[in-house]
Write an enzyme that holds these catalytic residues in place. Structure first.
Site, PDB file in Angstrom:
ATOM      1  N   LYS A  15      51.178 -12.691  39.402  1.00 51.27           N
ATOM      2  CA  LYS A  15      50.412 -12.390  38.178  1.00 51.27           C
ATOM      3  C   LYS A  15      49.823 -10.982  38.218  1.00 51.27           C
ATOM      4  O   LYS A  15      49.921 -10.225  37.274  1.00 51.27           O
ATOM      5  CB  LYS A  15      49.227 -13.373  38.002  1.00 51.27           C
ATOM      6  CG  LYS A  15      49.609 -14.804  37.761  1.00 51.27           C
ATOM      7  CD  LYS A  15      48.391 -15.652  37.388  1.00 51.27           C
ATOM      8  CE  LYS A  15      47.376 -15.826  38.506  1.00 51.27           C
ATOM      9  NZ  LYS A  15      47.843 -16.561  39.689  1.00 51.27           N
ATOM     10  N   ARG A  90      41.252 -20.710  33.624  1.00 52.63           N
ATOM     11  CA  ARG A  90      41.773 -21.383  34.813  1.00 52.63           C
ATOM     12  C   ARG A  90      41.673 -22.904  34.678  1.00 52.63           C
ATOM     13  O   ARG A  90      42.144 -23.618  35.537  1.00 52.63           O
ATOM     14  CB  ARG A  90      40.896 -20.910  35.973  1.00 52.63           C
ATOM     15  CG  ARG A  90      41.452 -20.977  37.362  1.00 52.63           C
ATOM     16  CD  ARG A  90      42.317 -19.822  37.712  1.00 52.63           C
ATOM     17  NE  ARG A  90      42.354 -19.601  39.144  1.00 52.63           N
ATOM     18  CZ  ARG A  90      42.395 -18.413  39.696  1.00 52.63           C
ATOM     19  NH1 ARG A  90      42.374 -17.339  38.946  1.00 52.63           N
ATOM     20  NH2 ARG A  90      42.458 -18.285  40.996  1.00 52.63           N
ATOM     21  N   ARG A 129      50.679 -10.276  51.300  1.00 52.52           N
ATOM     22  CA  ARG A 129      50.049  -9.445  50.262  1.00 52.52           C
ATOM     23  C   ARG A 129      49.021  -8.490  50.854  1.00 52.52           C
ATOM     24  O   ARG A 129      48.211  -8.850  51.697  1.00 52.52           O
ATOM     25  CB  ARG A 129      49.377 -10.344  49.224  1.00 52.52           C
ATOM     26  CG  ARG A 129      48.600  -9.562  48.170  1.00 52.52           C
ATOM     27  CD  ARG A 129      48.402 -10.316  46.900  1.00 52.52           C
ATOM     28  NE  ARG A 129      47.613 -11.518  47.042  1.00 52.52           N
ATOM     29  CZ  ARG A 129      47.446 -12.410  46.071  1.00 52.52           C
ATOM     30  NH1 ARG A 129      48.031 -12.219  44.899  1.00 52.52           N
ATOM     31  NH2 ARG A 129      46.721 -13.489  46.259  1.00 52.52           N
ATOM     32  N   ARG A 164      43.291  -9.730  51.521  1.00 52.91           N
ATOM     33  CA  ARG A 164      42.210 -10.558  50.974  1.00 52.91           C
ATOM     34  C   ARG A 164      41.807 -11.638  51.965  1.00 52.91           C
ATOM     35  O   ARG A 164      42.659 -12.204  52.648  1.00 52.91           O
ATOM     36  CB  ARG A 164      42.683 -11.233  49.677  1.00 52.91           C
ATOM     37  CG  ARG A 164      42.527 -10.382  48.456  1.00 52.91           C
ATOM     38  CD  ARG A 164      43.203 -10.974  47.252  1.00 52.91           C
ATOM     39  NE  ARG A 164      42.866 -12.363  46.972  1.00 52.91           N
ATOM     40  CZ  ARG A 164      43.229 -13.009  45.860  1.00 52.91           C
ATOM     41  NH1 ARG A 164      43.917 -12.372  44.927  1.00 52.91           N
ATOM     42  NH2 ARG A 164      42.902 -14.262  45.677  1.00 52.91           N
ATOM     43  N   ARG A 175      44.006 -23.681  47.325  1.00 54.55           N
ATOM     44  CA  ARG A 175      44.167 -22.994  46.035  1.00 54.55           C
ATOM     45  C   ARG A 175      45.336 -23.575  45.251  1.00 54.55           C
ATOM     46  O   ARG A 175      45.275 -23.699  44.029  1.00 54.55           O
ATOM     47  CB  ARG A 175      44.372 -21.489  46.266  1.00 54.55           C
ATOM     48  CG  ARG A 175      43.098 -20.798  46.715  1.00 54.55           C
ATOM     49  CD  ARG A 175      43.369 -19.486  47.431  1.00 54.55           C
ATOM     50  NE  ARG A 175      43.927 -18.447  46.608  1.00 54.55           N
ATOM     51  CZ  ARG A 175      44.585 -17.385  47.091  1.00 54.55           C
ATOM     52  NH1 ARG A 175      44.760 -17.225  48.385  1.00 54.55           N
ATOM     53  NH2 ARG A 175      45.048 -16.477  46.279  1.00 54.55           N
TER      54      ARG A 175
HETATM   55  P1  AMP Z   1      42.487 -14.845  42.127  1.00 57.33           P
HETATM   56  O1  AMP Z   1      42.277 -13.418  42.499  1.00 57.33           O
HETATM   57  O2  AMP Z   1      42.852 -15.031  40.668  1.00 57.33           O
HETATM   58  O3  AMP Z   1      43.437 -15.564  43.044  1.00 57.33           O
HETATM   59  O4  AMP Z   1      41.077 -15.572  42.288  1.00 57.33           O
HETATM   60  C1  AMP Z   1      40.425 -15.617  43.540  1.00 57.33           C
HETATM   61  C2  AMP Z   1      39.350 -16.690  43.511  1.00 57.33           C
HETATM   62  O5  AMP Z   1      38.361 -16.363  42.531  1.00 57.33           O
HETATM   63  C3  AMP Z   1      39.806 -18.088  43.149  1.00 57.33           C
HETATM   64  O6  AMP Z   1      40.329 -18.795  44.265  1.00 57.33           O
HETATM   65  C4  AMP Z   1      38.506 -18.702  42.648  1.00 57.33           C
HETATM   66  O7  AMP Z   1      37.638 -18.991  43.731  1.00 57.33           O
HETATM   67  C5  AMP Z   1      37.867 -17.539  41.889  1.00 57.33           C
HETATM   68  N1  AMP Z   1      38.262 -17.468  40.467  1.00 57.33           N
HETATM   69  C6  AMP Z   1      38.950 -16.471  39.849  1.00 57.33           C
HETATM   70  N2  AMP Z   1      39.086 -16.698  38.544  1.00 57.33           N
HETATM   71  C7  AMP Z   1      38.472 -17.887  38.291  1.00 57.33           C
HETATM   72  C8  AMP Z   1      38.291 -18.684  37.119  1.00 57.33           C
HETATM   73  N3  AMP Z   1      38.770 -18.288  35.921  1.00 57.33           N
HETATM   74  N4  AMP Z   1      37.605 -19.856  37.252  1.00 57.33           N
HETATM   75  C9  AMP Z   1      37.103 -20.249  38.439  1.00 57.33           C
HETATM   76  N5  AMP Z   1      37.256 -19.559  39.589  1.00 57.33           N
HETATM   77  C10 AMP Z   1      37.935 -18.381  39.526  1.00 57.33           C
END
Ligand code: AMP
Length: 221
Positions: A15, A90, A129, A164, A175
């Site tokens: 993404k 999400r 990554r 990360r 996740r």
């Molecule tokens: P990402 O970078 O999109 O993989 O997000 C990393 C982490 O941020 C996720 O595992 C969640 O803990 C949190 N997170 C990001 N976006 C959301 C969202 N829209 N709702 C809830 N938690 C989020």
């Protein structure tokens, strides 16, 4: 042409890479709630302190916090030319609430791309990554298409690359499960709104971009 886009996919499906490509190509701002939350963690502000352990363990952040962060981001001027949401909405509640807020406005969601990829490809995409600490560009040390020219250094800006804290195998499973339970229902939600496009993302980022471009540019307004 389509302006406002949402990307839905399992963690590691690409993404962020696609959103960055669309930003370069069409000047659509890449808005990643994950990036916004990681910035808060880095700054150690109120939001950052609250969400750090959730991010580290791969659990969702509460909807109130997500909307507070998004409201602030959407108030910036660069949204005018359109956006690509990466990691938001999400869950169904977030999607419904955003639809309510954006109804009849220029920030309404126009298309939703669901990136499809076999689960077994995701682990290497997650563990390989690397991100630029300066410009956020995404690399993958296991994918020749996405390897930096110099190890640990960003090709675009020379910033240093980092991994990360949630990009490990253990957190990935958490996740992924959360994705299946909470995010996948969005696929039907947007299908019913006639906004969903399914894209095969298993052939790499350039192939994925090609397919997405065809759809972005086909639709005129
Ligand atoms: P990402 O970078 O999109 O993989 O997000 C990393 C982490 O941020 C996720 O595992 C969640 O803990 C949190 N997170 C990001 N976006 C959301 C969202 N829209 N709702 C809830 N938690 C989020």
């Amino acid at each position: 042409m389509i302006k406002n886009v949402v990307l839905i996919a399992a963690p590691g499906a690409g993404k962020g890479t696609l959103a960055k490509q669309l930003e370069e190509l069409y000047n659509r701002v890449h808005i990643s709630t994950g990036d916004l939350l990681r910035e808060a963690v880095e700054k150690k502000d109120e939001v950052g302190l609250k969400v750090k352990s959730l991010l580290d363990s791969g659990q969702f952040v509460d909807d109130e916090t997500i909307f507070a962060v998004m409201r602030k981001r959407l108030a910036e001027d660069d949204i005018a030319n359109g956006y690509t949401f990466d990691g938001f909405p999400r869950n169904i509640k977030q999607a419904e609430r955003y639809d309510e807020i954006s109804k009849d406005s220029s920030i309404v969601i126009e298309k939703v791309f669901q990136l499809e990829i076999p689960e077994e490809q995701l682990i290497s995409r997650i563990t390989g990554r690397r991100l630029c600490s300066n410009c956020g560009k995404i690399y993958n040390i296991y994918n020749p298409e996405l390897t930096p020219k110099v190890e640990g250094v960003c090709d675009s800006c020379g910033g240093s690359l980092y991994k990360r804290s949630d990009d490990n195998e253990e957190t990935f499973h958490e996740r992924f499960q959360t994705y299946i339970e909470k995010t996948q229902p969005l696929i039907d939600y947007y299908k019913e709104q006639d906004k969903l496009v399914v894209v095969d993302a298993s052939m790499g980022s350039n192939e994925t971009l090609k397919k997405v471009r065809e759809i972005m540019e086909k639709t005129s307004d």
